[in-house]
Design a protein around this motif. Structure first.
Motif, short mmCIF file in Angstrom:
data_model
loop_
_atom_site.label_atom_id
_atom_site.label_comp_id
_atom_site.label_asym_id
_atom_site.label_seq_id
_atom_site.Cartn_x
_atom_site.Cartn_y
_atom_site.Cartn_z
N GLN A 293 0.84 -1.21 0.00
CA GLN A 293 0.00 0.00 0.00
C GLN A 293 0.88 1.26 0.00
N LYS A 294 1.97 1.23 0.75
CA LYS A 294 2.87 2.38 0.78
C LYS A 294 3.50 2.62 -0.58
N MET A 295 3.83 1.55 -1.29
CA MET A 295 4.39 1.69 -2.63
C MET A 295 3.39 2.35 -3.58
N VAL A 296 2.13 1.93 -3.48
CA VAL A 296 1.08 2.52 -4.32
C VAL A 296 0.93 4.01 -4.03
N ILE A 297 0.91 4.35 -2.75
CA ILE A 297 0.74 5.75 -2.35
C ILE A 297 1.95 6.57 -2.78
N ALA A 298 3.15 6.05 -2.54
CA ALA A 298 4.37 6.78 -2.90
C ALA A 298 4.45 7.03 -4.41
N ARG A 299 4.03 6.04 -5.18
CA ARG A 299 4.04 6.19 -6.63
C ARG A 299 3.17 7.38 -7.06
N ASP A 300 2.02 7.52 -6.42
CA ASP A 300 1.12 8.63 -6.75
C ASP A 300 1.72 9.96 -6.30
N VAL A 301 2.33 9.99 -5.12
CA VAL A 301 2.94 11.21 -4.60
C VAL A 301 4.04 11.69 -5.55
N VAL A 302 4.90 10.77 -5.97
CA VAL A 302 6.02 11.12 -6.85
C VAL A 302 5.51 11.55 -8.22
N SER A 303 4.50 10.82 -8.75
CA SER A 303 3.94 11.16 -10.05
C SER A 303 3.34 12.56 -10.04
N THR A 304 2.60 12.87 -8.98
CA THR A 304 1.99 14.20 -8.87
C THR A 304 3.06 15.28 -8.80
N ALA A 305 4.11 15.05 -8.03
CA ALA A 305 5.19 16.03 -7.90
C ALA A 305 5.90 16.25 -9.24
N MET A 306 6.12 15.17 -9.98
CA MET A 306 6.79 15.29 -11.28
C MET A 306 5.92 16.06 -12.28
N GLN A 307 4.62 15.83 -12.24
CA GLN A 307 3.71 16.57 -13.12
C GLN A 307 3.71 18.06 -12.77
N GLU A 308 3.72 18.35 -11.47
CA GLU A 308 3.75 19.75 -11.04
C GLU A 308 5.04 20.42 -11.47
N LYS A 309 6.14 19.68 -11.33
CA LYS A 309 7.44 20.25 -11.73
C LYS A 309 7.49 20.49 -13.24
#
Length: 381
Positions: free
Chosen positions: A351-367
């Motif tokens: 579950q943490k991997m799934v959540i982290a993947r979304d956090v990183v993806s969102t940050a990369m899109q924002e960047k």
């Protein structure tokens, strides 16, 4: 009410006999509890996911094996129906919803994770697929009529070539070995499946070749993980109830336990933990009812819910003291059953991997958006 009446009687029977009688399945089905979420047109009650979770919280006060039956039967029809054609809907989906046959989710393998690295393979041979591989820790292996089994075409890797097949219990080449009894969820059987040139009709494939993981995750795991989170809320709520009652009734050194500040602090922490988990689950359910993807929200609900249940049941047992450790105590069973939740439908680490993947993806899109905006601004100067 059922949970406080007949369900309690069934719980005693299950613990005594170490098995779930067929009559339990029949009773739950006859009362309509196994088709609460299925559409009315399919013979179900058509509850929204949000309304169902509110009921599931109450059902989670029941014995763990009964909770699992209600949860899985109300979740699995979505996976079956998501890619079914009309003929498959008549043959598999509707009979499942009506309780005429039982299907179980079959993904986990002994030598791989639960996803794109699965090793069970299939090759096309005329109108059949020929399967080879193993699945294990498969719940309801002792009573299932069909296994909703996930595999991949020979020669493929990753998400490519994954398939969802309904494997009949009596399929040639399928061997089912029941595993030893688990620590908790008394009476629920788990099986080790071995497939050796097991033949399954192509007509039993849900969707197309390559749709397997979509059926598994979108059709089942996202809502199922959210539902597990809510069953944790229910079990934790029952634990809090039992602990509070014990603290009120138990006197030591001339003072009820409930008057002691440490006990009060624990009860407050338990109640807060439970409410936080409840809100995460209901938020995910509302998003699901609105047609939104809930992969991340479901992972959060399950992660927090299962970890919360461990904290709450541990405090509840501590409040009970030594007497709570005996099998005559309901909190002993709840404590034992609670540990399974952190494995079910993916570990906490998954579950943490799934959540982290979304956090990183969102940050990369924002960047990327910020970089694009800066470049646009620079070109306009």
């Amino acid at each position: 009410m059922y949970v406080e009446g007949p369900a309690q009687s069934w719980a005693r029977t299950i613990e005594q006999k170490k098995q779930v009688p067929t009559e339990v399945w029949q009773d739950l089905n006859d009362r309509g509890f196994l088709r609460l979420t299925a559409p009315a047109g399919y013979g179900g009650f058509g509850l929204t996911f949000t309304d169902y979770l509110k009921l599931l919280e109450r059902f989670a006060h029941m014995h763990g094996s009964m909770r699992v039956i209600v949860h899985v039967m109300n979740s699995l029809w979505r996976a079956l129906d998501s890619k079914a054609d009309d003929a498959q809907r008549q043959k598999f989906v509707l009979p499942f919803i009506q309780g005429q046959h039982r299907v179980t989710f079959t993904l986990t393998e002994p030598n791989s994770g639960s996803g794109a690295d699965m090793k069970t393979t299939a090759r096309r041979d005329g109108d059949d697929y020929v399967l080879n591989g193993e699945k294990w820790m498969i719940i309801f292996s002792d009573v299932a009529d069909y296994f909703l089994l996930f595999c991949r075409l020979e020669g493929t890797s990753g998400t490519e070539g994954t398939m969802a097949l309904l494997v009949p219990r009596n399929a040639p080449g399928l061997d089912i070995e029941m595993m030893p009894a688990a620590m908790g969820i008394t009476g629920t059987g788990h099986g080790h499946l071995r497939l050796r040139d097991c033949r399954v009709p192509v007509s039993h494939r849900l969707g197309s070749e390559g749709d397997g993981l979509e059926v598994a995750f979108r059709g089942f795991l996202d809502p199922s993980r959210t539902a597990i989170g809510m069953t944790c809320v229910g079990a934790a709520g029952r634990s809090l109830q039992l602990a509070t009652q014990h603290a009120i009734g138990r006197t030591t050194f001339g003072k009820p336990l409930v008057k002691r500040q440490t006990i009060q602090m624990w009860l407050a922490e338990m109640a807060t933990d439970i409410e936080a988990a409840r809100r995460l689950c209901l938020h995910a359910a509302e998003c699901f009812d609105n047609g939104e993807s809930i992969t991340t929200e479901a992972a959060m609900a399950k992660l927090f819910g299962t970890e919360m249940l461990q904290r709450v049941t541990d405090k509840a047992l501590q409040i009970h003291g030594g007497i709570g450790y005996f099998t005559s105590s309901e909190i002993e069973r709840i404590y034992r059953d609670a540990r399974m939740q952190r494995f079910e439908e993916g570990t906490s680490e998954i579950q943490k991997m799934v959540i982290a993947r979304d956090v990183v993806s969102t940050a990369m899109q924002e960047k990327a958006a910020q970089t694009e905006a800066a470049q646009t601004e620079g070109s306009e100067r």
